[in-house]
Enzyme design. Structure first.
Site, PDB file in Angstrom:
ATOM      1  N   HIS A  91      -2.094  26.615 -11.454  1.00 40.28           N
ATOM      2  CA  HIS A  91      -3.201  27.229 -12.200  1.00 40.28           C
ATOM      3  C   HIS A  91      -4.432  26.335 -12.227  1.00 40.28           C
ATOM      4  O   HIS A  91      -5.410  26.643 -12.883  1.00 40.28           O
ATOM      5  CB  HIS A  91      -2.726  27.581 -13.608  1.00 40.28           C
ATOM      6  N   LYS A 142      -7.384  -7.745  -9.570  1.00 40.68           N
ATOM      7  CA  LYS A 142      -6.903  -8.690 -10.583  1.00 40.68           C
ATOM      8  C   LYS A 142      -7.836  -9.894 -10.643  1.00 40.68           C
ATOM      9  O   LYS A 142      -8.170 -10.383 -11.722  1.00 40.68           O
ATOM     10  CB  LYS A 142      -5.478  -9.152 -10.250  1.00 40.68           C
ATOM     11  N   GLU A 163       1.843   1.973  -1.796  1.00 42.56           N
ATOM     12  CA  GLU A 163       1.777   0.516  -1.633  1.00 42.56           C
ATOM     13  C   GLU A 163       2.396   0.059  -0.321  1.00 42.56           C
ATOM     14  O   GLU A 163       2.030  -0.979   0.217  1.00 42.56           O
ATOM     15  CB  GLU A 163       2.520  -0.171  -2.798  1.00 42.56           C
TER      16      GLU A 163
END
Ligand code: PA5
Length: 411
Positions: free
Chosen positions: A293, A402, A272
């Site tokens: 892995h 948003k 951010e």
């Protein structure tokens, strides 16, 4: 005497931007009080004794009244406390501390329904954290959990079990806390979410879990001293030089599962703060040896767009001896020694493939070291942002989704 972080730069380019004068100049700006959203930079040094005492008192009440504390929040209002709980909440915390659970960090009905099931037979308190007081996820979770508390205790007693951490004057959570008489704490207006761990946002959940918050703050103060500040400056300039050399991804790697959420906090802090204006390092995180892995192949031989920042814990909290039933090469050895061999083996193999490595030596996982880590990485991030020429304290890009989500909900 606190043990100190140290950083090794293995196969990294020279970092000319790290001139001490330049870093000192950036630091002077951060602590000058004249630059927006830099309140965090002076926070450890001006920790308010009266507020710390009130945090301790509230924490004592939470411990006395609850078997479970639910911390409600997301992003910067969540990850620091979660990281602290994972690292410190299980070792060295006072006995009798409530179990700390988290809500409002997603919008999953299943997650929250299961959380309610888990809480039904328990005495519960809530710590609701939202700087804006308007964020969707904590807003929903708070409504759900308030209902549970009202059913269990009635509205008046429920209010005595709610602790709100929000803006000192703005937002709906502040208005509700004042109207309903919740015990409340303020997030300083000049400190953004991802830099707020050392405010009540992180300190109240830590204190409720019995973590020594004075030791955390003392660790943060140590990280602000000249020697570690200089290391943070070198690390920032090295990260910038790595970006300029075409390494666009920084992978935070840890070998202790307790550091999983600390790496999540690092991802938010750097992502951010630096990802804007078309630049920034993309922060990723891997848990080793688990992810060797699954991702080990890519790291060793895939497209070399990344460098690795290894979080190297020198003294893990506990250990076991590998019993005789395991392979002869392993039997009788300390498990931590095997883990260390995995770490050094990976670094050697990756260095041979030309991958640059920044190795952050973390002496132990104590409260003081946690405080050092928080403030040290905040400095690294702020210095890097300034060197990149971006504002490391805003996040204009997070508003876009948003708006779209609210538009869809309104339709
Ligand atoms: O770092 C940030 O600013 C964000 O991650 C916020 O902390 C997050 O969006 C939550 O915001 P708020 O505390 O206003 O609910």
């Amino acid at each position: 005497m606190q043990k100190i972080l140290n950083v090794d730069f293995l196969g990294c380019p020279d970092a000319p931007a790290a001139s001490p004068e330049k870093i000192d100049g950036i630091y002077e700006g951060l602590i000058s009080g004249k630059e927006a959203f830099t309140g965090w930079a002076t926070l450890p040094g001006r920790a308010n004794a009266a507020e710390t005492a009130r945090i301790r008192e509230a924490a004592g009440r939470i411990r006395a009244q609850s078997e479970a504390l639910v911390v409600i929040g997301i992003g910067g209002s969540y990850l620091g406390a979660r990281a602290a709980m994972e690292i410190l909440g299980r070792y060295g915390a006072e006995p009798g501390a409530p179990e700390v659970l988290f809500a409002g960090q997603n919008i999953s009905g299943t997650y929250h329904a299961e959380l309610l099931d888990r809480l039904r037979g328990k005495d519960v308190s809530l710590c609701v954290v939202s700087k804006s007081g308007t964020t969707t996820e904590p807003n929903i979770a708070f409504a759900v959990l308030k209902e549970l508390l009202a059913e269990k205790y009635g509205k008046a007693e429920a209010a005595g079990r709610i602790y709100a951490i929000t803006d000192p004057s703005a937002g709906t959570l502040r208005a509700e806390a004042d109207a309903e008489g919740y015990e409340s704490f303020s997030i300083p207006p000049d400190i953004g979410g991802r830099y707020s761990v050392l405010t009540p946002v992180g300190l109240l959940p830590m204190a409720a879990a019995g973590i020594d918050v004075e030791a955390v703050l003392a660790g943060a103060r140590r990280a602000g001293e000249l020697d570690l500040r200089a290391v943070a400056g070198t690390m920032a300039a090295t990260r910038k030089a790595l970006l300029d050399s075409g390494k666009t991804v920084e992978i935070f790697e840890q070998y202790e599962p307790a550091l999983f959420y600390f790496a999540e906090w690092l991802k938010q802090l750097h992502g951010e703060s630096e990802g804007k204006d078309g630049t920034g390092l993309f922060p990723a995180a891997l848990s080793f040896s688990t992810d060797l892995h699954s991702m080990g192949q890519f790291l060793q031989e895939g497209k070399q767009i990344f460098f690795e920042t290894v979080l190297d814990v020198k003294e893990p909290q506990r250990d076991l001896t590998v019993p005789a039933g395991a392979d002869a090469l392993l039997a009788g050895k300390s498990m931590n020694a095997v883990n260390r061999a995995a770490k050094e083996g990976v670094i050697a193999a990756h260095r041979a493939a030309g991958i640059p490595v920044i190795k952050v030596g973390i002496p132990d996982l104590s409260p003081a070291t946690f405080g050092q880590l928080i403030y040290f990485f905040e400095l690294v991030c702020a210095f890097t942002g300034r060197l990149m020429g971006v504002d490391p304290f805003n996040q204009p890009g997070v508003e876009q989704y948003k708006k779209e989500m609210k538009r869809l909900l309104a339709e």
